[in-house]
Design an enzyme around this catalytic site. Structure first.
Site, PDB file in Angstrom:
ATOM      1  N   SER A 160       0.859  -1.186   0.000  1.00  0.00           N
ATOM      2  CA  SER A 160       0.000   0.000   0.000  1.00  0.00           C
ATOM      3  C   SER A 160       0.891   1.231   0.000  1.00  0.00           C
ATOM      4  O   SER A 160       2.118   1.114   0.105  1.00  0.00           O
ATOM      5  CB  SER A 160      -0.926  -0.006   1.219  1.00  0.00           C
ATOM      6  OG  SER A 160      -0.166  -0.079   2.390  1.00  0.00           O
ATOM      7  N   GLY A 162       1.961   3.166  -2.221  1.00  0.00           N
ATOM      8  CA  GLY A 162       2.977   3.317  -3.258  1.00  0.00           C
ATOM      9  C   GLY A 162       4.241   2.489  -3.069  1.00  0.00           C
ATOM     10  O   GLY A 162       5.167   2.586  -3.871  1.00  0.00           O
ATOM     11  N   GLU A 267     -11.681   4.200  -4.399  1.00  0.00           N
ATOM     12  CA  GLU A 267     -10.843   5.073  -5.227  1.00  0.00           C
ATOM     13  C   GLU A 267     -11.128   4.890  -6.715  1.00  0.00           C
ATOM     14  O   GLU A 267     -11.194   3.753  -7.202  1.00  0.00           O
ATOM     15  CB  GLU A 267      -9.366   4.774  -4.969  1.00  0.00           C
ATOM     16  CG  GLU A 267      -8.924   5.141  -3.565  1.00  0.00           C
ATOM     17  CD  GLU A 267      -7.443   4.904  -3.367  1.00  0.00           C
ATOM     18  OE1 GLU A 267      -6.642   5.416  -4.168  1.00  0.00           O
ATOM     19  OE2 GLU A 267      -7.100   4.180  -2.426  1.00  0.00           O
ATOM     20  N   GLU A 279      -9.187   0.931  -6.523  1.00  0.00           N
ATOM     21  CA  GLU A 279      -9.117   0.013  -5.386  1.00  0.00           C
ATOM     22  C   GLU A 279      -9.958   0.558  -4.248  1.00  0.00           C
ATOM     23  O   GLU A 279     -10.560   1.623  -4.391  1.00  0.00           O
ATOM     24  CB  GLU A 279      -7.672  -0.198  -4.943  1.00  0.00           C
ATOM     25  CG  GLU A 279      -6.952   1.069  -4.539  1.00  0.00           C
ATOM     26  CD  GLU A 279      -5.555   0.789  -3.986  1.00  0.00           C
ATOM     27  OE1 GLU A 279      -5.072  -0.344  -4.088  1.00  0.00           O
ATOM     28  OE2 GLU A 279      -4.966   1.718  -3.429  1.00  0.00           O
ATOM     29  N   ASP A 286      -6.984   7.668   4.258  1.00  0.00           N
ATOM     30  CA  ASP A 286      -6.167   8.833   4.647  1.00  0.00           C
ATOM     31  C   ASP A 286      -6.634  10.125   3.966  1.00  0.00           C
ATOM     32  O   ASP A 286      -6.694  11.173   4.599  1.00  0.00           O
ATOM     33  CB  ASP A 286      -4.651   8.581   4.490  1.00  0.00           C
ATOM     34  CG  ASP A 286      -4.255   8.022   3.143  1.00  0.00           C
ATOM     35  OD1 ASP A 286      -5.099   7.985   2.234  1.00  0.00           O
ATOM     36  OD2 ASP A 286      -3.072   7.639   2.988  1.00  0.00           O
ATOM     37  N   THR A 287      -7.034  10.046   2.705  1.00  0.00           N
ATOM     38  CA  THR A 287      -7.504  11.267   2.021  1.00  0.00           C
ATOM     39  C   THR A 287      -8.786  11.800   2.672  1.00  0.00           C
ATOM     40  O   THR A 287      -9.137  12.963   2.505  1.00  0.00           O
ATOM     41  CB  THR A 287      -7.778  11.015   0.527  1.00  0.00           C
ATOM     42  OG1 THR A 287      -8.805  10.025   0.407  1.00  0.00           O
ATOM     43  CG2 THR A 287      -6.539  10.526  -0.203  1.00  0.00           C
ATOM     44  N   ARG A 364       4.579  10.759   7.900  1.00  0.00           N
ATOM     45  CA  ARG A 364       3.443  11.674   8.049  1.00  0.00           C
ATOM     46  C   ARG A 364       3.187  11.843   9.538  1.00  0.00           C
ATOM     47  O   ARG A 364       2.914  10.881  10.243  1.00  0.00           O
ATOM     48  CB  ARG A 364       2.210  11.069   7.368  1.00  0.00           C
ATOM     49  CG  ARG A 364       1.078  12.057   7.208  1.00  0.00           C
ATOM     50  CD  ARG A 364      -0.213  11.353   6.841  1.00  0.00           C
ATOM     51  NE  ARG A 364      -0.123  10.643   5.579  1.00  0.00           N
ATOM     52  CZ  ARG A 364      -0.876   9.589   5.288  1.00  0.00           C
ATOM     53  NH1 ARG A 364      -1.747   9.114   6.137  1.00  0.00           N
ATOM     54  NH2 ARG A 364      -0.744   8.987   4.129  1.00  0.00           N
TER      55      ARG A 364
HETATM   56  P1  AMP Z   1      -2.512   2.669  -5.460  1.00  0.00           P
HETATM   57  O1  AMP Z   1      -1.524   2.250  -4.402  1.00  0.00           O
HETATM   58  O2  AMP Z   1      -2.917   1.552  -6.358  1.00  0.00           O
HETATM   59  O3  AMP Z   1      -3.689   3.420  -4.876  1.00  0.00           O
HETATM   60  O4  AMP Z   1      -1.741   3.739  -6.365  1.00  0.00           O
HETATM   61  C1  AMP Z   1      -1.280   4.968  -5.822  1.00  0.00           C
HETATM   62  C2  AMP Z   1      -1.415   6.097  -6.838  1.00  0.00           C
HETATM   63  O5  AMP Z   1      -0.658   5.799  -8.029  1.00  0.00           O
HETATM   64  C3  AMP Z   1      -2.824   6.336  -7.326  1.00  0.00           C
HETATM   65  O6  AMP Z   1      -3.567   7.116  -6.430  1.00  0.00           O
HETATM   66  C4  AMP Z   1      -2.551   7.020  -8.664  1.00  0.00           C
HETATM   67  O7  AMP Z   1      -2.223   8.383  -8.479  1.00  0.00           O
HETATM   68  C5  AMP Z   1      -1.331   6.284  -9.187  1.00  0.00           C
HETATM   69  N1  AMP Z   1      -1.752   5.128 -10.025  1.00  0.00           N
HETATM   70  C6  AMP Z   1      -1.953   3.870  -9.600  1.00  0.00           C
HETATM   71  N2  AMP Z   1      -2.353   3.057 -10.599  1.00  0.00           N
HETATM   72  C7  AMP Z   1      -2.392   3.803 -11.719  1.00  0.00           C
HETATM   73  C8  AMP Z   1      -2.729   3.537 -13.078  1.00  0.00           C
HETATM   74  N3  AMP Z   1      -3.089   2.330 -13.515  1.00  0.00           N
HETATM   75  N4  AMP Z   1      -2.678   4.577 -13.950  1.00  0.00           N
HETATM   76  C9  AMP Z   1      -2.298   5.813 -13.532  1.00  0.00           C
HETATM   77  N5  AMP Z   1      -1.960   6.117 -12.273  1.00  0.00           N
HETATM   78  C10 AMP Z   1      -2.004   5.132 -11.367  1.00  0.00           C
END
Ligand code: AMP
Length: 394
Positions: A160, A162, A267, A279, A286-287, A364
């Site tokens: 999670s 990133g 999301e 997802e 958090d947002t 954070r």
């Molecule tokens: P996630 O951990 O899957 O929520 O991804 C974190 C962030 O990465 C998201 O909030 C987007 O800003 C970006 N992101 C994730 N997947 C994609 C995708 N398939 N295309 C573009 N941006 C993405």
């Protein structure tokens, strides 16, 4: 009929909080407001929710046996996961034995694994998502990248915020993205998802609450992410009626399939009127900290009301608002905040300091909140106030 007895007596109610971060801290406060005893768990002492819980236990929540032992000893009325990294298979067993997991053990199991949630949303429910392929080995990964095409986003199946995630813009980045995912995954490497890059106009979190009276939605929350981690969020995100309707429909469908009572952070990526499911979290998001200033019932109070089986006849929205993560960098447990007198002199601002006991690298540590005449005003104000705060990491 919902009955809440006196805390610490046989008919008193007890909640076991699995994860004691900043979101758990606000959930613990809301539980306390209803006279619910709170036992907070985390893998380190003095985690934020532990400061406001009745008792705390330091344990790895990935250790299923240890978790079971605590549940059997504490006999909680509510088991409330606050993070993803939990022995969710143990939660499924405990639920079968009659323990109450919020919103459901299956929801926590499915949403911690990108393979499970994609299968549910895209395959079973037919909800629009980015194109995706899964890969267990490097060979399968290279094939998946070929199938999806470049640009693509590579993520560990279990991670999670990133962690281990990369955007592949050109062929030369393909090998690094695999390595990154192997190092950043929660289970120490393994399977990855390769997603088609979505060139979205904006992304939203649609807070969706399932409660005794049905399903309700908060105003959509827009957010800005850096390295997969949230920096700023605002509410309401302006969007077309058509896109909002689609997002609500999908959120109701997916959360309905997961079941249980509680709040979900759903999301989406939005492009024009197209709504693409990304997802969801079966817990406060958090947002959604922006709701600490924007709504009469924050996402935390909505979560607690829902899980207690209490009604939510309306969610009153106060108006355009924003939140800004307060980040610290360094290595220390001697952390001092200053600048609050000046920052909070700006009308319509508020803040939370999480009280995390240490910083190692990047963390954070608090959140700034603001209301404004419109979303832009709220965002400018929150950035201005956040910039005044100094976090001294000795
Ligand atoms: P996630 O951990 O899957 O929520 O991804 C974190 C962030 O990465 C998201 O909030 C987007 O800003 C970006 N992101 C994730 N997947 C994609 C995708 N398939 N295309 C573009 N941006 C993405």
């Amino acid at each position: 009929m919902v009955e809440i007895g006196t805390p610490f007596t046989p008919r008193g109610r007890k909640a076991l909080l699995l994860g004691s971060g900043e979101l758990g801290k606000e959930v613990a406060i809301e539980l306390q407001r209803y006279g619910i005893e709170v036992v907070a768990l985390d893998k380190y002492p003095n985690a934020p929710a532990m400061h406001v819980a009745n008792r705390s236990i330091v344990v790895s929540m990935l250790d299923g046996e240890a978790l079971r032992k605590i549940v059997e000893e504490e006999r909680p009325d509510y088991i409330i996961p606050e993070i993803e990294a939990i022995a969710t298979k143990t939660l499924i067993e405990l639920e079968k034995e009659g323990w109450n997991v919020v919103p459901t053990a299956r929801a926590t199991f499915i949403t911690m694994n990108r393979r499970e949630i994609r299968n549910l949303a895209a395959v079973e429910l037919g909800v629009p998502t980015s194109p995706f392929e899964f890969a267990d080995t490097e060979e399968e990964y290279l094939e998946a990248v070929k199938q999806i095409g470049i640009p693509c986003v590579v993520k560990p199946v279990m991670s999670s915020s990133g962690h281990g995630q990369s955007l592949v813009r050109e062929q030369s980045q393909v090998a690094d993205a695999w390595r990154e995912a192997q190092e950043g995954g929660r289970a120490g490497g393994g399977a990855v998802i390769v997603e088609g890059f979505v060139d979205f106009d904006y992304e939203i979190t649609l807070l969706t609450v399932r409660h005794a009276g049905g399903t309700s939605f908060c105003e959509p929350i827009g957010h800005y992410q850096k390295n997969g981690d949230y920096q700023r969020s605002w509410q309401p995100q302006p969007m077309s009626a058509k896109a909002l309707e689609k997002a609500r429909e999908i959120a109701a469908k997916v959360t309905g399939a997961l079941g249980g009572y509680g709040i979900f952070g759903v999301e989406f990526f939005i492009k024009g009127d197209d709504v693409i499911f990304s997802e969801l979290s079966p817990r406060p998001h958090d947002t959604g900290m922006v709701t600490l200033i924007s709504q009469h019932l924050s996402e935390f109070s909505l979560h607690v009301r829902a899980l207690l089986g209490l009604p939510i006849p309306e969610i009153k929205f106060y108006g355009p608002s924003a939140s800004r993560a307060l980040l610290a960098e360094g290595n220390s447990s001697d952390i001092v905040f200053s600048g609050m007198e000046e920052a909070l002199s700006i009308p319509g601002t508020d803040m939370r300091i999480f009280g995390k006991p240490e910083v190692k690298g990047h963390r954070r540590m608090g959140v700034m909140l603001a209301t404004g005449s419109d979303v832009q005003d709220a965002c400018e104000k929150v950035e201005k106030a956040a910039a005044i705060i100094n976090i001294d990491v000795k």
